[in-house]
Design a protein around this motif. Structure first.
Motif: not given
Ligand code: SF4
Length: 244
Positions: A1-5, A98-103, A132-135
């Motif tokens: 997975m790629f990120f900016h910051e 899919e990445y969020i589920k693992q993160l 798995i999300i709260d807000i």
């Protein structure tokens, strides 16, 4: 997975303004707002991690990053107990469910959990991670500000799913925003729950898109308050304070 910051700062928008968050900025978006200020490179070689909040002492780290490694980095640099939540932001983070589920299992320990900032256009993707999300900070993308057609049906479906959790709706409004657009957005919210908070965010000027006058945004708020219970005007405060 790629990120900016990745950085720790204050939430600058909406009803949670001022709360301390760790921000994880994902790459890529499925929308093209005229006022967008995020980077468009979807495979940057490096991402930046601010070591000390507010000092801009960035580490330049290599993409891509595995979920467990991202979790370790965040816990090494930031004290999660002293953060309200972790903001998954972008771009559009729901392009990466899919990445969020693992993160998410690796980034537990804040006070309020996982905060999703989304353009509100991918209801099926939201449904796949809603547990798995709260807000949820959900946009309704008005044509008058984005210059893209508003996906009304998708927004409607999205808010239905999002209403299972703590959600608010954000409208970026410009001098061109019409009462007719607002009425449609208000109806979407009203049909699900009149007490869902609506945030009116004056656009930060870019590319000829200008914010509404004080008089106009106040009249927009009054219109929304005829139907909805909670309507606030909140600008992008992090820009005023010079925070990331
Ligand atoms: S949805 Fe957000 S990231 Fe995507 S183009 Fe619009 S402002 Fe930029």
């Amino acid at each position: 997975m790629f990120f900016h910051e990745v950085f720790s700062s204050v939430q600058g928008e909406g009803p949670y303004v001022g709360n301390r968050q760790v921000f994880i900025r994902f790459v890529g978006c499925n929308w093209q707002c005229a006022f967008c200020d995020t980077q468009t490179d979807i495979k940057p070689k490096y991402f930046l991690l601010e070591k000390t909040p507010g000092l801009r002492d960035f580490l330049k780290l290599e993409n891509p990053v595995e979920p467990a490694m991202m979790g370790e980095l965040i816990k090494d640099y930031y004290n999660l107990e002293r953060h309200h939540s972790i903001s998954l932001t972008g771009g559009e983070p729901l392009l990466h469910t899919e990445y969020i589920k693992q993160l998410v299992p690796h980034i537990q320990g804040t006070r309020r959990g996982i905060f999703l900032e989304t353009n509100g256009t991918l209801p099926d993707k939201l449904a796949s991670v809603i547990n798995i999300i709260d807000i949820i900070s959900m946009d309704i993308k008005l044509h008058s500000s984005t210059r893209e057609n508003t996906p009304w049906e998708r927004h409607k479906e999205f808010l239905k799913v999002a209403s299972q959790k703590d959600v608010y709706v954000k409208l970026v409004v410009s001098s061109d925003t019409t009462f007719s657009e607002l009425e449609q957005a208000i109806q979407i919210i009203k049909n699900i729950d009149q007490s869902i908070e609506l945030v009116l965010q004056p656009v930060t000027p870019k590319g000829g898109i200008l914010p509404p006058s004080n008089n106009y945004i106040l009249s927009i708020q009054e219109l929304a308050l005829k139907t909805l219970k909670n309507v606030r005007i909140v600008p992008q405060t992090h820009l005023m304070m010079g925070h990331l």
